[in-house]
Structure formats: structure tokens, C-alpha cells
Design an enzyme around this catalytic site. Sequence first.
Site, mmCIF file in Angstrom:
data_model
loop_
_atom_site.group_PDB
_atom_site.id
_atom_site.type_symbol
_atom_site.label_atom_id
_atom_site.label_comp_id
_atom_site.label_asym_id
_atom_site.label_seq_id
_atom_site.Cartn_x
_atom_site.Cartn_y
_atom_site.Cartn_z
ATOM 1 N N LYS A 85 -8.692 3.378 -1.953
ATOM 2 C CA LYS A 85 -7.649 3.155 -2.959
ATOM 3 C C LYS A 85 -7.447 1.674 -3.233
ATOM 4 C CE LYS A 85 -4.548 1.838 0.238
ATOM 5 N NZ LYS A 85 -3.747 0.603 0.313
ATOM 6 N N ARG A 120 -1.094 -6.425 -2.525
ATOM 7 C CA ARG A 120 -1.931 -7.628 -2.593
ATOM 8 C C ARG A 120 -3.234 -7.342 -3.332
ATOM 9 N NH1 ARG A 120 -2.606 -8.122 3.869
ATOM 10 N NH2 ARG A 120 -0.435 -7.511 3.665
#
Length: 338
Positions: A194, A258
Site C-alpha cells: 500500500k 510520509r
Amino acid sequence: MTKQKIAVLGPGSWGTALAQVLNDNGHEVRLWGNVVEQIEEINTNHTNQRYFKDITLDSKIKAYTNLEEAINNVDSILFVVPTKVTRLVAKQVANLLKHKVVLMHASKGLEPGTHERLSTILEEEISEQYRSDIVVVSGPSHAEEAIVRDITLITAASKDIEAAKYVQKLFSNHYFRLYTNTDVVGVETAGALKNIIAVGAGALHGLGYGDNAKAAIITRGLAEITRLGVQLGADPLTFSGLSGVGDLIVTGTSVHSRNWRAGDALGRGEKLEDIEKNMGMVIEGISTTKVAYEIAQNLNVYMPITEAIYKSIYEGANIKDSILDMMSNEFRSENEWH
């Protein structure tokens, strides 16, 4: 559950947040890291300013630089270190461990070179004499939200359901809840891959595309994650759960991610080395892209989004051109799983 002694290896954002969850549940938590200044800050000021500017940790959370002290006589060990150093830290633990523990990890990635999942690394490096079956802790979870005790639901996966249930009880409370699963392959694969799709979703945002495009990359991203996962032996149902679509949503749509932020910066034309330097944190999606691309090539699995991100990062292709090229791919049925 009676009070447990738990070593949390890795005082990054997620390791720190999980340490606080365990402390909230009344357990003795030992947080281990190798940056002396950071460990001293946690013990003296009860803060971890690198990751959380306005958070004060409970003074009962103790931090260590000495790994032997951190794992001495603990009931369980939780690895939350970057993928690239997981094997190194596991070797160190194996050399020091003198008793059997429940072994967990909460990192998301695939080892470069070997292509191995993190539970496999732990199984290889730490003798079964000293550990349970590995329990994977994974799911839709921003450390920034868990640390302020926002409602969070994730998965505890292990081949041994009793080990998974132990971890479920270890972590669960009024704001943090775990569900068990025995599909370790699926949970780890979903958690690692993912991050690639999150980079792509961020890139779309950086390029100025709207919600339609972002929904498309998340949905089709889930399809290719599932395709590869099934080839590796995963249960396809896992990818519709917390560790699959749940984690993909939270990572692929939020500025907390991030990987999403890295993709956004790539879309705006920033160089990868500058992005990594400015963020100051590990961007697992970058290294995972290369590993996943290599696995897909070896197994002949169709992963066009992963390929587009790979070419942009590792072959210097223009990110916008790589994404637009996918629009001219061969027509397919939505439900093809190969």
C-alpha cells in the site's frame, strides 16, 4: 490481562505511539533505540520531539540504548524498526535472548535483495526455541492520531491464532482495538504494497489531479496488490479488511502519510534525494517499489501502477508521463485476478 513486560524496539513515531498504548494498558514498557540523545530525552523530558512536538509521554515508559537490558526477562518483544535493519536487529536479539517470548513486528516493508517479508526474516534469525509464531501488527494507523488516543482499529495476524489473541488482548482498550487474522502473507503483503500506491496517490495530488483520479489509483491499486498477494499465497478476503483497503485508504489519502507526502513532492517536481533529506524519516514505499516490481516481473503479475512508480523513481521517467501511459493500456475486465 495481567501486567506484561514488553520491549519495543524502535523509538520512531509508530514505535513510540505503540509504546504509549501498551503503557496505557498497564504494562511495563521498555523502548529501545541506538540514538543516545533521543533515549536520554525520553527518559529525562518524557518527550520524543523529532516525531511529536507537543506530546508528553508517561514517565513510566523507560528507554534504553542497551539491547540486552531492554529485552531482559520480558514477556514479549515488538519490532518497529525500518525494514532495512530488521535482519540486523533480529540477529542481535537472537544472540542475547535467553528465554522464550511472544515475538511481534509492526513494520511494513519487504527486504531488498531477498524479497522476504519481515516475519520470514524474524523466523530465520531467531530460533523457534526462543519465540512464538510471529505476530504481525498492521492496519490503518497514523502514529500522529494513535499518540493522541484517537480511535484506531488494526489487525494482529499469526499462523498461531492463540498468539494473535494474546496480542489482541495486549493492545486493545477503549480507543485502540485489534482484530485477529491467520493470513500472515496477506496482512504483510498488503501493509508493504500500500505504500507504493500511496506514493502514486500523492504524485497525482502533486500533479494537480482531482478526486476522480485519486479514487481510481486507490481502487486499481488495491486490485494489483490483491493480484500479487494471491500469487504469494494470501487469502483475497484479507485485502478487503483493515490491513488491506483500510490501510490503503489511510495511507493513500492523508498528509500524515510520509509515502503520500513523498509522492506529492515527486509530482511537484522535487528530486527524490531532496525529499528524503527534507523528510528525515524512512519512506518505505520507495524501496518497496523496487522489491514489488522485481517480484511482479518474476511471477508475471500485472502491476501497472507499481511499474509506473518504479520507472519514475529508478529509471528517471517523467512521473506524469508514466501515469498517463497507463490510460492507454490494454482494455481489461475490472475483476481479472492475474
